[in-house]
Design a protein around this motif. Structure first.
Motif, mmCIF file in Angstrom:
data_model
loop_
_atom_site.group_PDB
_atom_site.id
_atom_site.type_symbol
_atom_site.label_atom_id
_atom_site.label_comp_id
_atom_site.label_asym_id
_atom_site.label_seq_id
_atom_site.Cartn_x
_atom_site.Cartn_y
_atom_site.Cartn_z
ATOM 1 N N LEU A 260 -37.129 -2.753 22.302
ATOM 2 C CA LEU A 260 -38.062 -1.993 21.476
ATOM 3 C C LEU A 260 -37.476 -0.633 21.089
ATOM 4 O O LEU A 260 -37.668 -0.153 19.968
ATOM 5 C CB LEU A 260 -39.386 -1.807 22.220
ATOM 6 C CG LEU A 260 -40.172 -3.104 22.488
ATOM 7 C CD1 LEU A 260 -41.398 -2.813 23.353
ATOM 8 C CD2 LEU A 260 -40.585 -3.774 21.183
ATOM 9 N N TRP A 261 -36.735 -0.011 22.008
ATOM 10 C CA TRP A 261 -36.090 1.268 21.700
ATOM 11 C C TRP A 261 -35.041 1.082 20.623
ATOM 12 O O TRP A 261 -34.973 1.856 19.655
ATOM 13 C CB TRP A 261 -35.453 1.840 22.954
ATOM 14 C CG TRP A 261 -34.672 3.109 22.712
ATOM 15 C CD1 TRP A 261 -35.169 4.382 22.661
ATOM 16 C CD2 TRP A 261 -33.267 3.213 22.469
ATOM 17 N NE1 TRP A 261 -34.150 5.273 22.398
ATOM 18 C CE2 TRP A 261 -32.986 4.592 22.278
ATOM 19 C CE3 TRP A 261 -32.227 2.282 22.407
ATOM 20 C CZ2 TRP A 261 -31.685 5.049 22.026
ATOM 21 C CZ3 TRP A 261 -30.942 2.739 22.146
ATOM 22 C CH2 TRP A 261 -30.680 4.101 21.957
ATOM 23 N N PHE A 262 -34.235 0.032 20.744
ATOM 24 C CA PHE A 262 -33.176 -0.216 19.762
ATOM 25 C C PHE A 262 -33.773 -0.506 18.392
ATOM 26 O O PHE A 262 -33.234 -0.080 17.365
ATOM 27 C CB PHE A 262 -32.313 -1.394 20.213
ATOM 28 C CG PHE A 262 -31.229 -1.750 19.231
ATOM 29 C CD1 PHE A 262 -30.108 -0.952 19.094
ATOM 30 C CD2 PHE A 262 -31.342 -2.880 18.438
ATOM 31 C CE1 PHE A 262 -29.101 -1.270 18.184
ATOM 32 C CE2 PHE A 262 -30.357 -3.208 17.512
ATOM 33 C CZ PHE A 262 -29.226 -2.400 17.390
ATOM 34 N N GLN A 263 -34.886 -1.215 18.385
ATOM 35 C CA GLN A 263 -35.540 -1.524 17.118
ATOM 36 C C GLN A 263 -35.954 -0.247 16.394
ATOM 37 O O GLN A 263 -35.749 -0.108 15.174
ATOM 38 C CB GLN A 263 -36.765 -2.410 17.352
ATOM 39 C CG GLN A 263 -37.460 -2.857 16.064
ATOM 40 C CD GLN A 263 -38.772 -3.538 16.345
ATOM 41 O OE1 GLN A 263 -39.635 -2.967 17.003
ATOM 42 N NE2 GLN A 263 -38.936 -4.749 15.872
ATOM 43 N N LYS A 264 -36.528 0.712 17.115
ATOM 44 C CA LYS A 264 -36.958 1.970 16.510
ATOM 45 C C LYS A 264 -35.768 2.787 16.005
ATOM 46 O O LYS A 264 -35.812 3.385 14.932
ATOM 47 C CB LYS A 264 -37.766 2.781 17.526
ATOM 48 C CG LYS A 264 -39.096 2.153 17.886
ATOM 49 C CD LYS A 264 -39.810 2.949 18.963
ATOM 50 C CE LYS A 264 -41.120 2.286 19.336
ATOM 51 N NZ LYS A 264 -41.824 2.998 20.439
ATOM 52 N N VAL A 265 -34.687 2.800 16.792
ATOM 53 C CA VAL A 265 -33.482 3.530 16.385
ATOM 54 C C VAL A 265 -32.892 2.916 15.123
ATOM 55 O O VAL A 265 -32.462 3.633 14.206
ATOM 56 C CB VAL A 265 -32.441 3.523 17.525
ATOM 57 C CG1 VAL A 265 -31.106 4.067 17.029
ATOM 58 C CG2 VAL A 265 -32.944 4.351 18.705
ATOM 59 N N LYS A 266 -32.888 1.585 15.059
ATOM 60 C CA LYS A 266 -32.323 0.896 13.896
ATOM 61 C C LYS A 266 -33.083 1.253 12.623
ATOM 62 O O LYS A 266 -32.485 1.449 11.562
ATOM 63 C CB LYS A 266 -32.360 -0.620 14.133
ATOM 64 C CG LYS A 266 -31.704 -1.432 13.032
ATOM 65 C CD LYS A 266 -31.561 -2.889 13.449
ATOM 66 C CE LYS A 266 -32.911 -3.557 13.620
ATOM 67 N NZ LYS A 266 -32.782 -5.010 13.880
ATOM 68 N N VAL A 267 -34.413 1.334 12.715
ATOM 69 C CA VAL A 267 -35.225 1.694 11.550
ATOM 70 C C VAL A 267 -34.898 3.110 11.098
ATOM 71 O O VAL A 267 -34.747 3.374 9.890
ATOM 72 C CB VAL A 267 -36.723 1.557 11.869
ATOM 73 C CG1 VAL A 267 -37.556 2.136 10.735
ATOM 74 C CG2 VAL A 267 -37.089 0.099 12.093
ATOM 75 N N LYS A 268 -34.761 4.039 12.052
ATOM 76 C CA LYS A 268 -34.438 5.424 11.706
ATOM 77 C C LYS A 268 -33.089 5.526 11.004
ATOM 78 O O LYS A 268 -32.911 6.255 10.031
ATOM 79 C CB LYS A 268 -34.475 6.299 12.948
ATOM 80 C CG LYS A 268 -35.860 6.516 13.538
ATOM 81 C CD LYS A 268 -35.802 7.395 14.782
ATOM 82 C CE LYS A 268 -37.198 7.612 15.346
ATOM 83 N NZ LYS A 268 -37.157 8.446 16.595
#
Length: 274
Positions: A260-268
């Motif tokens: 979930l953390w990686f997903q948010k970073v990828k969007v940013k």
């Protein structure tokens, strides 16, 4: 292995009649039954049975009822304790409390985030949303019953609001994935909010808009909001899994958080590139 009791023997014979017992498991149980009938001591028979079940037990690959039995004869700790279904039911019918149902992937990972919050009285793992009464874990994971794994949460609205529960829910799921969650794939792991009344529906829809509008995700938000349906408790083995299998749970929970953390970073990063 501890001493075998009459209760253990009763549970053992009931397992032979349990429809959810797999063929290979039943073969081991039948072999043990024949050994007992031939006059072998229960201690020796159950020691051999434990040995035959152990390879699958250590990989968490026994059916829930057999897992409960295996843990009960090999330990006296929390792993073998029975979940207090009556306590949950009593809380559910207490007029002081309210309840919510959330499906967010494997219920092993969706109990602790709610259960340890102030104002949450009880959390029960189970199945809902399908067309089969009293489904078993094997039936649900076969993806043929229409059910999803979910948690039923009883909470004190004076200490924990439904809106607060929704905030927790959105934090622990991937709302863009309607074919499972993280490593768990299939219809039985779909994220769904089940609502009991108009107030819950309005709050759920408002919370969904709060997730959609900031554009936090590059993909559409696919979490469904549906009317609550009968909730069927899961087997004892699945209840409070984080307490019974803490190492296994921590590994799963860590993997979930990282995803979930990686997903948010990828969007940013995607936004910056654009």
């Amino acid at each position: 292995m501890r001493a075998i009791t009459e209760k253990d023997l009763s549970t053992f014979y009931n397992l032979l009649l349990e429809p959810g017992t797999r063929d290979w498991e039943r073969q081991q149980l039948v072999k043990a039954k024949e050994q007992l009938a031939a006059g072998q001591t229960s201690a020796k028979v159950f020691a051999e049975l434990e040995h035959s079940l152990r390879p699958l037990a250590v990989r968490n690959n026994l059916t829930p009822a057999v897992t409960d039995f295996y843990q009960s004869i090999t330990s006296n700790d929390e792993q073998s304790q029975q979940y207090d279904y009556a306590r949950h039911q009593a809380a559910l019918t207490d007029s002081r409390y309210d309840h919510a149902i959330f499906a967010g992937g494997c219920f092993w990972c969706t109990v602790e985030p709610f259960e340890l919050r102030p104002g949450v009285i009880s959390v029960l793992s189970g199945y809902t949303g399908g067309h089969v009464d009293s489904p078993t874990y094997d039936q649900v994971t076969s993806q043929t019953t229409g059910h999803v794994e979910a948690v039923e949460i009883v909470f004190d609205p004076n200490k924990m609001s439904y809106a607060d529960l929704l905030k927790i829910y959105w934090q622990i799921i991937d709302p863009t994935d309607d074919n499972g969650q993280i490593n768990d794939r299939g219809d039985s792991y779909r994220p769904i909010i089940f609502v009991h009344n108009k107030q819950q529906r309005d709050l759920a829809e408002a919370s969904k808009l709060d997730v959609v509008e900031p554009g936090r995700y590059s993909k559409p938000i696919v979490v469904a909001i549906r009317d609550a349906q009968p909730f069927w408790p899961a087997e004892n083995y699945h209840q409070e899994f984080y307490k019974k299998q803490p190492k296994h749970y921590r590994a799963m929970e860590r993997s979930r958080r990282q995803f979930l953390w990686f997903q948010k970073v990828k969007v940013k990063l995607t936004r910056r590139i654009k």
